[in-house]
Design a protein around this motif. Sequence first.
Motif, short mmCIF file in Angstrom:
data_model
loop_
_atom_site.label_atom_id
_atom_site.label_comp_id
_atom_site.label_asym_id
_atom_site.label_seq_id
_atom_site.Cartn_x
_atom_site.Cartn_y
_atom_site.Cartn_z
N GLU A 28 40.41 67.98 -31.62
CA GLU A 28 39.89 67.95 -30.24
C GLU A 28 38.52 68.65 -30.19
O GLU A 28 38.34 69.67 -30.85
N PRO A 29 37.59 68.12 -29.41
CA PRO A 29 36.28 68.77 -29.34
C PRO A 29 36.23 69.91 -28.31
O PRO A 29 37.05 69.95 -27.41
N ALA A 88 34.21 70.71 -33.41
CA ALA A 88 35.64 70.83 -33.70
C ALA A 88 36.16 72.26 -33.59
O ALA A 88 37.30 72.47 -33.18
N THR A 89 35.33 73.23 -33.97
CA THR A 89 35.85 74.60 -34.05
C THR A 89 35.20 75.56 -33.06
O THR A 89 35.71 76.66 -32.84
N GLY A 90 34.05 75.17 -32.50
CA GLY A 90 33.32 76.08 -31.61
C GLY A 90 32.63 77.20 -32.35
O GLY A 90 32.06 78.11 -31.75
N ARG A 91 32.68 77.14 -33.69
CA ARG A 91 32.11 78.23 -34.49
C ARG A 91 31.22 77.68 -35.60
O ARG A 91 31.27 76.49 -35.93
N LEU A 92 30.43 78.58 -36.18
CA LEU A 92 29.62 78.21 -37.34
C LEU A 92 29.30 79.47 -38.13
O LEU A 92 29.32 80.58 -37.59
N GLU A 138 33.24 71.38 -23.23
CA GLU A 138 32.30 71.99 -22.28
C GLU A 138 31.14 72.71 -22.97
O GLU A 138 30.15 73.05 -22.34
N ARG A 139 31.24 72.88 -24.28
CA ARG A 139 30.14 73.54 -24.98
C ARG A 139 29.24 72.53 -25.70
O ARG A 139 28.30 72.91 -26.38
N MET A 140 29.54 71.25 -25.54
CA MET A 140 28.73 70.23 -26.21
C MET A 140 27.71 69.62 -25.25
O MET A 140 28.04 69.36 -24.10
N VAL A 141 26.52 69.41 -25.75
CA VAL A 141 25.46 68.80 -24.93
C VAL A 141 24.86 67.64 -25.73
O VAL A 141 24.41 67.82 -26.86
N LEU A 142 24.89 66.46 -25.11
CA LEU A 142 24.41 65.24 -25.79
C LEU A 142 23.17 64.72 -25.06
O LEU A 142 23.26 64.34 -23.89
N ILE A 143 22.05 64.71 -25.75
CA ILE A 143 20.80 64.34 -25.08
C ILE A 143 20.06 63.25 -25.87
O ILE A 143 19.51 63.51 -26.94
N PHE A 160 32.65 64.16 -37.10
CA PHE A 160 33.65 64.79 -36.23
C PHE A 160 34.91 63.94 -36.13
O PHE A 160 36.03 64.46 -36.22
N GLU A 161 34.74 62.66 -35.95
CA GLU A 161 35.91 61.81 -35.72
C GLU A 161 36.79 61.67 -36.95
O GLU A 161 37.98 61.39 -36.85
#
Lengths: 161, 420
Positions: free
Chosen positions: B53-54, B148-152, B57-62, B47-48
């Motif tokens: 920009e990420p 990065a895009t919110g899509r796949l 709010e849709r990212m979850v890191l566990i 990603f970096e």
Amino acid sequence: MESHRGKAWRFEDHVDTDQIIPAERLVAENLSKMNEFVFEKVRPGMAQKINKGDIILAGKNFGCGSSREHAPRSLIQAGVSCIIAESFARIFFRNSLNVGLLLVECKVDASEGDDIEVIPKAGKVINHSTGEEFNFPQYPEFVSELVAAGGLMSLIKEGRF
Amino acid sequence: MSKGKTIAEKILSDKSGVDAYAGQIVNAQVDYVMVNDVTGPIAFREFEELGMEPVRERMVLIPDHYVPNKDVASAEQAKEMREFARRWGIDNYFEVGRSGVCHQLMVDEGFAAPGRLIVGADSHTCTYGGLGAFSTGVGSTEAAAVFATGRLWFKVPESIKVNIKGSFRPGVGGKDLIIRIITDIGVDGATYKAFEFSGDISAVPVSDRLTIANMAIEAGGKAGIFPCDEMTEEYIKETVRGEWTSYEADPDAVYSAELEYDLSELEPMVAYPHLPENGRPVSEADVKIDQAWLGSCTNGRIEDLRIAAEVIKGRKVHPDVRFIVVPASPRVFNQAMAEGLLAIFMDAGAYVSGPTCGACLGGHMGILAAGERCVASTNRNFIGRMGHKDSEVYLAGPGVVAASAVAGKIVNPEKLEEVF
Ligand code: SF4
């Protein structure tokens, strides 16, 4: 035409990602030396004997199990140029497209150590040890583009995704 | 008039804005993307490199696989996730103590919900299909693409319809059904496909639906989807975040295959090493064990702990066995404590740990030595999965795991009445 040629390493059905690289190796500090651990539990010593360009031949469902992208990445680091299998597990397949590991879905008669050549554009596998040839279909258009671009990250960088 | 659609086709159509059917490739909006401590670092680096920009709010890191940090290497890895979360201002990062097995946390924290499209860099992301989501495992690079895009991109899968009728006999549950299905169709029986469960799903508790959906991947499946019903709504009502949508399949939807299972005909199942398709009825098992392990995203929920506690209450763990109990999340742990379940396990001589993946993937806290055998409520029994390459893992439901801990060999809880 681009081709890959190398010695065959033979595997059976359902080679899982825990076999390719065990979970205990999945720490960030290993990311640059994952080649050392490939198949260490099931084929100890193999990692050190792989020559650049070698080809893995397997049966059905290669790469089943976890989503660890370390699996295709470690195989590339180890020098594997291509995997030929009767079928691939879904996440492994997608991961390989993104990290640049060539996958060929094809049933090939070959033994361990045979001299194998893959010509992707021609959809052809040649077993130089036996003289036999095998054909495989091309990827669907979107997937071919993805591979040609060098994976999803390249598409995003080029503004095409 | 357009053709009927499966739940998978409906969700992927709505999320992509394309009238899509099985076989089509679509570019869809993802509701949540999750990574864990093992798959995160590659995603963060990818990603970096993009310099974008990420979709915060849709990212979850566990962190869950190797935490609490098992050694210096895993400590460095966990730190990488923590620092990434801070650097990019990701609120949905769950520190040790507030974290647990990623899939259970996704449910407990209300990210998983009906009709959502969720991807996770972990193959058991398919778990949330138990709530009616379309969720599937992806690789780290793909997770980075979603950051990065919110899509796949997705290939819309064909679906296998699984018709359910009857109801479970006592001591039989979702784990037994899914092991039965995988044994019947094989570990690649659903490759590139989604399971869609239908029929009398009210006979299947939501916790069991999560167990079943969790193991869709063990048949190669992309997803395992239950339609949302009143039981689902009840299950999520206290925890769910935001809006969600309920989908049901059209009556004329097209399926690649149809299976039917009468739950009343099932018995407790055990999957022998080294593939989940090696299921046999527990009545045929004659296997001495060294360890019994209860936990994981498959069967580490409060409902599983209740079943196991009921079996082991007032009994003792066999002298030759280590029984390890790992509630899957803080919420499960708290509930189990409040209900007195943890005390029951400890009185029996079990070891109870805080939430983690731990030994499920051969990480830590319960690794097997050469020649050792473990009956586990987990989802994979591959070679070396829980430790040494010459150790063996047998998969079973929570009741069988607890009964086996007492008997020292794999048994049906019913049999325990006779012997112990
Ligand atoms: S509990 Fe086991 S299967 Fe589930 S996410 Fe953790 S390691 Fe994977």
